[in-house]
Design a protein around this motif. Structure first.
Motif, PDB file in Angstrom:
ATOM      1  N   PHE A   9       0.831  -1.197   0.000  1.00 27.85           N
ATOM      2  CA  PHE A   9       0.000   0.000   0.000  1.00 27.85           C
ATOM      3  C   PHE A   9       0.864   1.244   0.000  1.00 27.85           C
ATOM      4  CE2 PHE A   9      -2.460  -3.295   2.176  1.00 27.85           C
ATOM      5  CZ  PHE A   9      -3.615  -3.289   1.428  1.00 27.85           C
ATOM      6  N   THR A  10       0.331   2.308  -0.577  1.00 26.28           N
ATOM      7  CA  THR A  10       0.984   3.612  -0.565  1.00 26.28           C
ATOM      8  C   THR A  10       0.148   4.528   0.303  1.00 26.28           C
ATOM      9  OG1 THR A  10       1.722   3.278  -2.838  1.00 26.28           O
ATOM     10  CG2 THR A  10       1.781   5.526  -1.984  1.00 26.28           C
ATOM     11  N   THR A  11       0.804   5.152   1.256  1.00 32.61           N
ATOM     12  CA  THR A  11       0.104   6.070   2.146  1.00 32.61           C
ATOM     13  C   THR A  11       0.408   7.485   1.713  1.00 32.61           C
ATOM     14  OG1 THR A  11       0.345   4.498   3.957  1.00 32.61           O
ATOM     15  CG2 THR A  11      -0.214   6.748   4.554  1.00 32.61           C
ATOM     16  N   LYS A  12      -0.630   8.264   1.524  1.00 34.05           N
ATOM     17  CA  LYS A  12      -0.470   9.646   1.090  1.00 34.05           C
ATOM     18  C   LYS A  12      -1.287  10.511   2.033  1.00 34.05           C
ATOM     19  CE  LYS A  12      -2.306  11.506  -2.810  1.00 34.05           C
ATOM     20  NZ  LYS A  12      -2.501  11.658  -4.264  1.00 34.05           N
ATOM     21  N   GLU A  13      -0.648  11.527   2.587  1.00 36.52           N
ATOM     22  CA  GLU A  13      -1.330  12.414   3.522  1.00 36.52           C
ATOM     23  C   GLU A  13      -1.638  13.717   2.806  1.00 36.52           C
ATOM     24  OE1 GLU A  13      -0.262  14.554   7.703  1.00 36.52           O
ATOM     25  OE2 GLU A  13       0.319  12.451   7.464  1.00 36.52           O
ATOM     26  N   VAL A  14      -2.893  14.123   2.837  1.00 34.10           N
ATOM     27  CA  VAL A  14      -3.329  15.337   2.164  1.00 34.10           C
ATOM     28  C   VAL A  14      -3.977  16.239   3.197  1.00 34.10           C
ATOM     29  CG1 VAL A  14      -4.846  16.285   0.395  1.00 34.10           C
ATOM     30  CG2 VAL A  14      -3.723  14.097   0.025  1.00 34.10           C
ATOM     31  N   THR A  15      -3.579  17.494   3.215  1.00 32.67           N
ATOM     32  CA  THR A  15      -4.167  18.473   4.117  1.00 32.67           C
ATOM     33  C   THR A  15      -4.858  19.538   3.283  1.00 32.67           C
ATOM     34  OG1 THR A  15      -2.387  18.106   5.695  1.00 32.67           O
ATOM     35  CG2 THR A  15      -3.706  20.089   5.994  1.00 32.67           C
ATOM     36  N   ILE A  16      -6.118  19.788   3.579  1.00 30.16           N
ATOM     37  CA  ILE A  16      -6.892  20.808   2.870  1.00 30.16           C
ATOM     38  C   ILE A  16      -7.319  21.851   3.892  1.00 30.16           C
ATOM     39  CG2 ILE A  16      -8.990  21.284   1.563  1.00 30.16           C
ATOM     40  CD1 ILE A  16      -8.862  18.387   0.558  1.00 30.16           C
ATOM     41  N   GLU A  17      -6.929  23.082   3.652  1.00 31.54           N
ATOM     42  CA  GLU A  17      -7.313  24.166   4.545  1.00 31.54           C
ATOM     43  C   GLU A  17      -8.313  25.053   3.817  1.00 31.54           C
ATOM     44  OE1 GLU A  17      -4.098  26.360   6.237  1.00 31.54           O
ATOM     45  OE2 GLU A  17      -2.980  24.543   6.720  1.00 31.54           O
ATOM     46  N   THR A  18      -9.402  25.375   4.505  1.00 26.00           N
ATOM     47  CA  THR A  18     -10.428  26.217   3.920  1.00 26.00           C
ATOM     48  C   THR A  18     -10.705  27.374   4.877  1.00 26.00           C
ATOM     49  OG1 THR A  18     -11.426  24.284   2.902  1.00 26.00           O
ATOM     50  CG2 THR A  18     -12.783  26.263   3.029  1.00 26.00           C
ATOM     51  N   ILE A  19     -10.639  28.595   4.363  1.00 22.67           N
ATOM     52  CA  ILE A  19     -10.966  29.766   5.175  1.00 22.67           C
ATOM     53  C   ILE A  19     -12.463  29.998   5.034  1.00 22.67           C
ATOM     54  CG2 ILE A  19     -10.605  32.229   5.499  1.00 22.67           C
ATOM     55  CD1 ILE A  19      -7.789  31.832   4.319  1.00 22.67           C
ATOM     56  N   LEU A  20     -13.161  29.909   6.145  1.00 21.84           N
ATOM     57  CA  LEU A  20     -14.605  30.070   6.113  1.00 21.84           C
ATOM     58  C   LEU A  20     -15.020  31.515   5.982  1.00 21.84           C
ATOM     59  CD1 LEU A  20     -15.561  27.451   8.832  1.00 21.84           C
ATOM     60  CD2 LEU A  20     -15.615  27.171   6.353  1.00 21.84           C
ATOM     61  N   SER A  21     -14.357  32.385   6.742  1.00 23.85           N
ATOM     62  CA  SER A  21     -14.662  33.806   6.624  1.00 23.85           C
ATOM     63  C   SER A  21     -13.496  34.578   7.214  1.00 23.85           C
ATOM     64  CB  SER A  21     -15.969  34.171   7.344  1.00 23.85           C
ATOM     65  OG  SER A  21     -15.802  34.041   8.725  1.00 23.85           O
ATOM     66  N   SER A  22     -13.352  35.801   6.754  1.00 18.88           N
ATOM     67  CA  SER A  22     -12.325  36.663   7.339  1.00 18.88           C
ATOM     68  C   SER A  22     -12.906  38.068   7.421  1.00 18.88           C
ATOM     69  CB  SER A  22     -11.051  36.634   6.497  1.00 18.88           C
ATOM     70  OG  SER A  22     -11.268  37.283   5.277  1.00 18.88           O
ATOM     71  N   LYS A  23     -12.489  38.763   8.438  1.00 14.58           N
ATOM     72  CA  LYS A  23     -12.997  40.119   8.662  1.00 14.58           C
ATOM     73  C   LYS A  23     -11.845  40.958   9.133  1.00 14.58           C
ATOM     74  CE  LYS A  23     -16.576  42.550  11.222  1.00 14.58           C
ATOM     75  NZ  LYS A  23     -17.646  42.436  12.199  1.00 14.58           N
ATOM     76  N   GLU A  24     -11.667  42.093   8.516  1.00 15.94           N
ATOM     77  CA  GLU A  24     -10.601  43.003   8.888  1.00 15.94           C
ATOM     78  C   GLU A  24     -11.189  44.224   9.561  1.00 15.94           C
ATOM     79  OE1 GLU A  24      -7.777  44.021   5.879  1.00 15.94           O
ATOM     80  OE2 GLU A  24      -7.767  41.965   5.089  1.00 15.94           O
ATOM     81  N   GLU A  25     -10.617  44.600  10.710  1.00 15.70           N
ATOM     82  CA  GLU A  25     -11.052  45.790  11.420  1.00 15.70           C
ATOM     83  C   GLU A  25      -9.836  46.635  11.748  1.00 15.70           C
ATOM     84  OE1 GLU A  25     -13.431  45.100  14.872  1.00 15.70           O
ATOM     85  OE2 GLU A  25     -14.748  43.706  13.856  1.00 15.70           O
TER      86      GLU A  25
END
Length: 152
Positions: free
Chosen positions: A133-149
């Protein structure tokens, strides 16, 4: 009195199939400690007959005088009973654990005996070999919302 009974009973006049689950009674001490519990499939009525005086004044005074001695005796008896119950419970758990381990060992033995047959059916492929077997690690980052003040 110094005791209280709570009951769950079913009506005498039919329809008992609806009430057949929790029928019985519980006897409580005046301190709220459960003294006795009984459950019955069919339970219609609970009748309580209080006892007459058990002791005369001399006997009552004797019991009051030796209450600490009696308390030690009863506590020792209660502890012995609890210890016996814990020991029986532990024995049961050990027995169940041993049976489980024996079953697990038997099933592992069966599986290992079937390994050659499985490999033959899969044309020599060993599905339990990690190198296949081949093991592959995948990381997915998703920004849900951002607000600048701006803070001054």
């Amino acid at each position: 009195g110094r005791t209280l009974a709570t009951t769950v009973s079913q009506p005498i006049g039919g329809g008992h199939f609806k009430f057949a689950m929790d029928n019985g009674y519980i006897v409580w001490s005046f301190q709220g400690k459960q003294i006795s519990q009984q459950s019955f499939e069919t339970f219609y009525q609970f009748q309580w007959r209080p006892r007459e005086k058990l002791f005369n004044k001399k006997e009552t005074a004797e019991v009051s005088k030796n209450l600490k001695k009696y308390e030690k005796q009863f506590n020792a008896f209660d502890e012995a009973k609890k210890r016996k119950l814990r020991l029986e419970e532990t024995r049961g758990k050990r027995k169940n654990r041993s049976a489980f381990r024996a079953t697990l060992a038997r099933l592992k033995e069966i599986r290992s005996n079937m390994k050659q047959e499985r490999m033959a059916l899969l044309n020599g492929y060993d599905s339990e070999d990690e190198s296949n077997f081949t093991t592959k690690e995948v990381t997915i980052e998703t920004i849900l919302s951002s607000k600048e003040e701006l803070v001054y």
